[in-house]
Enzyme design. Structure first.
Site, PDB file in Angstrom:
ATOM      1  NE  ARG A 164      -7.543   4.305   5.230  1.00 40.21           N
ATOM      2  CZ  ARG A 164      -6.949   5.412   5.897  1.00 40.21           C
ATOM      3  NH1 ARG A 164      -7.092   5.842   6.987  1.00 40.21           N
ATOM      4  NH2 ARG A 164      -5.925   6.173   5.076  1.00 40.21           N
ATOM      5  CB  CYS A 198      -4.748  10.988  11.591  1.00 42.50           C
ATOM      6  SG  CYS A 198      -3.398  10.136  12.594  1.00 42.50           S
ATOM      7  CG  ASP A 245       2.862   1.483   9.479  1.00 43.27           C
ATOM      8  OD1 ASP A 245       2.630   2.385  10.168  1.00 43.27           O
ATOM      9  OD2 ASP A 245       3.315   1.817   8.299  1.00 43.27           O
ATOM     10  NE  ARG A 272      -1.450  12.421   7.668  1.00 50.34           N
ATOM     11  CZ  ARG A 272      -1.420  13.401   8.119  1.00 50.34           C
ATOM     12  NH1 ARG A 272      -2.572  14.093   8.696  1.00 50.34           N
ATOM     13  NH2 ARG A 272      -0.520  14.208   7.972  1.00 50.34           N
ATOM     14  CB  VAL A 299       7.548   6.685  14.204  1.00 51.57           C
ATOM     15  CG1 VAL A 299       7.160   7.225  12.948  1.00 51.57           C
ATOM     16  CG2 VAL A 299       8.923   5.895  14.123  1.00 51.57           C
ATOM     17  CE  LYS A 332      -1.683   1.660   3.968  1.00 50.23           C
ATOM     18  NZ  LYS A 332      -1.576   2.901   4.320  1.00 50.23           N
ATOM     19  CG  ASN A 333       2.095   2.877   3.402  1.00 49.04           C
ATOM     20  OD1 ASN A 333       0.777   3.081   3.068  1.00 49.04           O
ATOM     21  ND2 ASN A 333       2.642   2.486   4.584  1.00 49.04           N
ATOM     22  NE  ARG A 370       0.083  10.493  10.244  1.00 45.20           N
ATOM     23  CZ  ARG A 370      -0.322   9.640   9.379  1.00 45.20           C
ATOM     24  NH1 ARG A 370      -1.455   9.071   9.291  1.00 45.20           N
ATOM     25  NH2 ARG A 370       0.509   9.294   8.388  1.00 45.20           N
TER      26      ARG A 370
HETATM   27  N1  EPU Z   1       6.218  14.630  10.664  1.00 46.03           N
HETATM   28  C1  EPU Z   1       6.381  16.245  10.800  1.00 46.03           C
HETATM   29  N2  EPU Z   1       6.170  17.020   9.844  1.00 46.03           N
HETATM   30  C2  EPU Z   1       5.818  16.476   8.507  1.00 46.03           C
HETATM   31  C3  EPU Z   1       5.935  15.039   8.111  1.00 46.03           C
HETATM   32  C4  EPU Z   1       6.115  14.498   9.284  1.00 46.03           C
HETATM   33  O1  EPU Z   1       6.377  16.642  11.804  1.00 46.03           O
HETATM   34  O2  EPU Z   1       5.929  17.398   7.643  1.00 46.03           O
HETATM   35  C5  EPU Z   1       6.516  13.658  11.371  1.00 46.03           C
HETATM   36  C6  EPU Z   1       5.313  12.996  11.927  1.00 46.03           C
HETATM   37  O3  EPU Z   1       4.224  13.622  12.811  1.00 46.03           O
HETATM   38  C7  EPU Z   1       5.658  11.803  12.544  1.00 46.03           C
HETATM   39  C8  EPU Z   1       7.033  11.521  11.818  1.00 46.03           C
HETATM   40  O4  EPU Z   1       7.574  12.764  11.114  1.00 46.03           O
HETATM   41  O5  EPU Z   1       6.063  11.743  13.690  1.00 46.03           O
HETATM   42  C9  EPU Z   1       7.056  10.501  10.461  1.00 46.03           C
HETATM   43  O6  EPU Z   1       6.060  10.740   9.752  1.00 46.03           O
HETATM   44  P1  EPU Z   1       5.907  10.402   8.191  1.00 46.03           P
HETATM   45  O7  EPU Z   1       5.870  11.664   7.429  1.00 46.03           O
HETATM   46  O8  EPU Z   1       7.179   9.371   7.911  1.00 46.03           O
HETATM   47  O9  EPU Z   1       4.646   9.411   7.991  1.00 46.03           O
HETATM   48  P2  EPU Z   1       3.703   9.620   6.570  1.00 46.03           P
HETATM   49  O10 EPU Z   1       4.568   9.766   5.451  1.00 46.03           O
HETATM   50  O11 EPU Z   1       2.772  10.383   7.295  1.00 46.03           O
HETATM   51  C10 EPU Z   1       4.015   7.083   6.215  1.00 46.03           C
HETATM   52  C11 EPU Z   1       3.014   5.937   6.048  1.00 46.03           C
HETATM   53  C12 EPU Z   1       2.386   5.471   7.425  1.00 46.03           C
HETATM   54  C13 EPU Z   1       3.515   5.126   8.159  1.00 46.03           C
HETATM   55  C14 EPU Z   1       4.925   6.267   8.424  1.00 46.03           C
HETATM   56  C15 EPU Z   1       5.856   6.131   9.301  1.00 46.03           C
HETATM   57  C16 EPU Z   1       1.977   6.163   3.931  1.00 46.03           C
HETATM   58  C17 EPU Z   1       0.908   6.592   3.180  1.00 46.03           C
HETATM   59  N3  EPU Z   1       2.060   6.305   5.063  1.00 46.03           N
HETATM   60  O12 EPU Z   1       3.024   8.207   6.628  1.00 46.03           O
HETATM   61  O13 EPU Z   1       1.588   4.487   7.300  1.00 46.03           O
HETATM   62  O14 EPU Z   1       2.841   5.006   9.625  1.00 46.03           O
HETATM   63  O15 EPU Z   1       5.098   6.506   6.950  1.00 46.03           O
HETATM   64  O16 EPU Z   1       6.490   4.795   8.830  1.00 46.03           O
HETATM   65  O17 EPU Z   1       3.227   5.832   3.595  1.00 46.03           O
HETATM   66  C18 EPU Z   1      -0.241   2.949   7.706  1.00 46.03           C
HETATM   67  O18 EPU Z   1       0.096   2.421   6.707  1.00 46.03           O
HETATM   68  O19 EPU Z   1      -1.001   2.567   8.535  1.00 46.03           O
HETATM   69  C19 EPU Z   1       0.412   4.370   7.924  1.00 46.03           C
HETATM   70  C20 EPU Z   1      -0.075   5.085   8.801  1.00 46.03           C
END
Ligand code: EPU
Length: 416
Positions: free
Chosen positions: A395, A116, A303, A92, A325, A22-23, A121
């Site tokens: 999802r 969320c 995850d 998101r 995380v 998915k990701n 986030r």
């Molecule tokens: N963060 C910030 N500012 C930003 C972006 C991130 O502070 O602009 C912080 C977040 O709050 C968090 C950390 O950085 O504490 C990591 O967040 P990240 O941006 O890496 O997460 P994401 O890209 O929003 C993806 C996956 C998530 C997974 C995380 C961490 C997708 C679509 N989603 O989210 O997957 O938990 O990386 O590995 O790729 C899931 O599949 O259930 C899921 C939530």
């Protein structure tokens, strides 16, 4: 609304095919928007999130066909550069359209994601990256408007190696003038595959899989064909079930994407055997307690934190699970306690007194991975468990009940 009815403690025996990730696929689908033509992606999982992303691609004007795991995206017809609130609020990852649309068309309007189920986030790193590339970024009536017809390569350093911000900024930078360097970039396999796809399309990205990505901008990208990597989180969920109940073989997996989990499963006492794209797991007679702290790749994935807690409820002692995380991602804890688990939570640290026999109960899921944890809890518990609100699991997992049933679990989907 559907729920799962599970009769637990049935052995899991046999083989299970792991779906595409998915990701990985979600940003790949938006990367297709960078090319003026038809991109083909194979092994696309049929999930609510991929369906939501298809709707979003159609809204921006792309032509999309999805049959039997093959997705064709024709981005030659894109005209509407807006990602509406209705879609972004349900997923998101919709935010991933920002980079490619800004990069190719110089303009995009994306609804600002809200909080969320487990906290705020934010998207500040994404926006900082776009600004460094020269975009003008403004918030207006809940929408981020980003514009910049001549993005320029820049040095961008993230405070934290965010998966989403890395992917989004790379997709904006591939068509910028000059070279961009992203420091503290995410190294998750999903980001590596996104960069590989972009390179197939004609981008010039180096440093894949390291914390520094260098992107030499090119004039245009062409469509490509690519197969999605296996879903390491789906695979991890089945492996964790296998550690208590199983003698199972996973097909279509990449063990090097799962090393941190495989090491922990062996510490628990499970027997693991890896052969090419297969992993076999044989349950442990006694699950030993093993502490876990989540981290970015190649660390233990957040995850799989919820599923690991379900496993530790069956361990023969005390374990401590820390999520570095996402500090608030523990909505499964009170629900697992309803099944008789003994888990206490202090900030981002869960302490599990294992060895209590789980007993079936009615529980409710609140997000994708919490749902997976509760399903595992139900499969490991005595008697009948009902898991409500399972639209969350749809999802991120392709018909998880069929895959578990084929292994011998008693799990049915019913409407509430
Ligand atoms: N963060 C910030 N500012 C930003 C972006 C991130 O502070 O602009 C912080 C977040 O709050 C968090 C950390 O950085 O504490 C990591 O967040 P990240 O941006 O890496 O997460 P994401 O890209 O929003 C993806 C996956 C998530 C997974 C995380 C961490 C997708 C679509 N989603 O989210 O997957 O938990 O990386 O590995 O790729 C899931 O599949 O259930 C899921 C939530």
């Amino acid at each position: 609304m559907d729920k799962f009815v599970i009769y637990g403690q049935k052995p899991l025996i046999g083989e299970v095919d792991i779906s595409g990730a998915k990701n990985a696929v979600l940003p790949m689908m938006t990367a297709a928007l960078l090319a003026n033509g038809i991109t083909i992606i194979y092994k696309v999982p049929d999930l609510r999130d991929t369906r939501t992303m298809i709707r979003l691609l159609e809204i921006v004007g792309a032509g999309v066909e999805f049959n039997d795991g093959t997705l064709k995206i024709d981005a030659s017809t894109v005209t509407n550069l807006v990602a509406p609130y209705d879609l972004v609020k349900t997923m998101r990852a919709s935010f991933y359209v920002m980079g490619p649309l800004l990069g190719r068309f110089g303009n995009v309007k994306v609804s600002m994601p809200g909080g969320c189920a487990w906290g705020p986030r934010p998207v500040d790193f994404h926006l900082m990256g776009m600004e460094k590339l020269g975009a003008d970024v403004r918030l207006d009536q809940g929408y981020i408007n980003a514009s910049g017809t001549s993005l320029k390569g820049a040095k961008i350093k993230f405070k934290y190696p965010s998966v989403g911000a890395t992917g989004n900024v790379v997709m904006a930078a591939v068509l910028a003038k000059g070279t961009s360097v992203i420091e503290n970039a995410a190294r998750e396999p999903d980001i590596v595959q996104l960069c590989e796809m972009l390179n197939l399309m004609g981008a010039k990205i180096s440093g894949l899989g390291t914390m520094t990505l260098s992107i030499e901008g090119v004039k245009e990208l062409k469509p490509t064909e690519i197969t999605v990597i296996p879903d390491r989180i789906e695979a991890g969920t089945f492996l964790i079930a296998g550690a208590v109940l199983g003698d199972i073989t996973l097909n279509n997996v990449k063990a090097d994407h799962l090393q941190s989990l495989l090491d922990k499963l062996e510490e628990c006492g499970a027997s693991i055997n890896v052969e090419e794209d297969k992993i076999h797991i044989l349950k442990s007679n006694e699950v030993r307690p093993v502490n876990v702290t989540t981290n970015v790749f190649p660390g233990f994935p957040t995850d799989l934190q919820a599923q690991w807690i379900a496993l530790m409820c069956n361990a023969s002692g005390k374990s401590i699970i820390t999520d570095t995380v996402y500090h608030d991602r523990f909505s499964h804890v009170p629900e697992l306690n309803r099944l008789g688990a003994d888990i206490t939570l202090h900030e981002n640290v869960a302490t599990i007194n294992g060895g209590k026999t789980l007993k079936g109960a009615h529980v409710m899921s609140t997000d994708i991975r919490a749902s997976a944890s509760l399903i595992l809890g139900g499969l490991m518990a005595e008697g009948k468990t009902e898991v409500s609100r399972i639209y969350h699991i749809d999802r991120g997992y392709e018909r998880i009940e069929n895959k578990f049933s084929a292994l011998g679990a008693e799990i049915h989907r019913e409407s509430e």
